[in-house]
Design an enzyme around this catalytic site. Structure first.
Site, PDB file in Angstrom:
ATOM      1  N   SER A 114       8.138  72.144  10.312  1.00 56.99           N
ATOM      2  CA  SER A 114       6.864  72.426   9.657  1.00 56.99           C
ATOM      3  C   SER A 114       5.714  71.577  10.192  1.00 56.99           C
ATOM      4  CB  SER A 114       6.987  72.244   8.143  1.00 56.99           C
ATOM      5  OG  SER A 114       7.498  70.965   7.823  1.00 56.99           O
ATOM      6  N   ASP A 343       3.421  64.239  -1.062  1.00 63.87           N
ATOM      7  CA  ASP A 343       3.822  64.712   0.267  1.00 63.87           C
ATOM      8  C   ASP A 343       3.262  63.731   1.278  1.00 63.87           C
ATOM      9  OD1 ASP A 343       4.215  65.899   2.716  1.00 63.87           O
ATOM     10  OD2 ASP A 343       3.393  67.854   2.157  1.00 63.87           O
ATOM     11  N   HIS A 346       3.739  65.743   5.739  1.00 64.45           N
ATOM     12  CA  HIS A 346       2.817  66.690   6.361  1.00 64.45           C
ATOM     13  C   HIS A 346       1.420  66.080   6.412  1.00 64.45           C
ATOM     14  CE1 HIS A 346       6.130  69.274   4.799  1.00 64.45           C
ATOM     15  NE2 HIS A 346       5.996  69.804   6.007  1.00 64.45           N
TER      16      HIS A 346
END
Length: 368
Positions: A114, A343, A346
């Site tokens: 990702s 998070d 990312h």
């Protein structure tokens, strides 16, 4: 002096000035490239720059909602205004029009997990700043391949989901198998691509309830457990062998980048939650993960040149640039313990992945 002579004089003067200016611009660009080739682009520091970001999140529809931190309520914007400055040289400023010309009739593909998708979305945003929407074809629904196409340039910028690089799919019993000695399925998509940018690292260390696989396989032998770095090394060797056997260096250019940084920590000062500035001291940086030296070791044995984008350390400083709680992935219940549920792997867009693409562009300019 009659009008005819005046006209001729003015035309000659204009041509002289235009040629001189064009030559000067060319020399500036040439000097930038020469300077950049003499230094390590990946060693430097972050400089606050009000001319950044290179695009606005509100004007780029290609950003995944969970990475659109401003849209998700992040109140500050300084994390968008940092420029990477290599020590001892200047890096060519990202030029979307120039890159599109270099990609005319070609395919650029990001391959990985990702964070590679993070970089692909960044590149789509960067290029879309100079392309009318009517001249763009965008397919975000394909799996495992997603595409952004600049129609007038016949250029395709693609993302291929392959978190382990090697083949990864479910068997008849529904077990998710990592095939450490095979890229037969994935490699079909990579053949014929002009510029490949590979990355694989984050999923190898997932364990317990976050483990993404059930079994690993070599030949006909199945493993319910294998040391992650041993498995990673085996997969990297399989991938490098495939590249050496299937890529023609005269027709395709291959890059791989190190993993990007994660800022999960029980220490509040080192966790990404509520951080608004980059780390300033190298002593604050997390240790280099074992995937990075392992990748460097395997690349040394490659028969075909694979260009390494060493982005781990420059990303390490950017504890401020993760989505943290400003993502669609965090529930109201999780917000009660934000440090544990942020998070921190990312990246917000605009943000750090734009710098990875600036470095990719600089590398392409250097090698031309």
């Amino acid at each position: 002096m009659d009008l005819t002579k005046v006209s001729v004089f003015l035309v000659l003067l204009f041509c002289l000035l235009w040629h001189s200016n064009g030559r000067n611009v060319s020399l500036v660009m040439e000097n930038e490239v020469k300077a950049a080739t003499k230094c390590n682009l990946f060693r430097g520091s972050w400089v606050h720059d009000e001319s950044y970001p290179l695009y606005e999140a509100a004007s780029c529809p290609y950003i995944d909602d969970k990475l659109n931190c401003r849209k998700n309520g992040r109140p500050d914007s300084d994390y968008e205004k940092w420029r990477w400055q290599p020590y001892g040289c200047s890096m060519p400023r990202f030029n979307a029009m120039d890159l599109l010309e270099r990609l005319r009739g070609k395919r650029l593909m990001f391959v990985g997990d990702s964070t590679s998708r993070n970089e692909w979305e960044s590149m789509a945003c960067l290029l879309s700043t100079v392309i009318p929407n009517s001249k763009i074809s965008f397919n975000n629904d394909g799996f495992p391949l997603k595409t952004f196409k600049a129609l007038d340039y016949q250029a395709s910028i693609e993302y291929f989901w392959a978190p382990f690089l090697v083949d990864f799919y479910s068997n008849e019993q529904g077990k998710k198998i990592v095939h450490l000695d095979s890229v037969q399925r994935n490699g079909v998509y990579w053949k014929g691509v002009d510029i490949l940018v590979f990355e694989s690292s984050h999923w190898w260390t997932h364990s317990g309830t976050t483990k993404e696989w059930d079994m690993m396989q070599i030949g006909h032998r199945m493993y319910a457990y294998m040391d992650p770095m041993k498995a990673y090394k085996k997969a990297l060797n399989t991938w490098v062998n495939w590249v050496s056997e299937n890529i023609n260096p005269k027709e395709s250019t291959v890059f791989t980048r190190t993993m990007s940084s994660e800022h999960y920590s029980e220490e509040k000062s080192k966790n990404c939650y509520n951080q608004m500035e980059p780390f300033k001291l190298s002593g604050d940086l997390p240790p280099v993960p074992p995937q990075v030296p392992m990748l460097e070791y395997v690349l040394k044995k490659s028969k075909l040149p694979i260009n390494l984008q060493y982005i781990i350390r420059l990303s390490d400083y950017r504890v401020d640039a993760h989505p943290s709680v400003y993502t669609t992935e965090v529930t109201k219940q999780q917000l009660k313990n934000p440090e544990a549920n942020s998070d921190c792997s990312h990246w917000c867009l605009p943000g750090v992945p734009d710098t990875w693409n600036e470095l990719l562009y600089a590398s392409l300019v250097q090698s031309a």
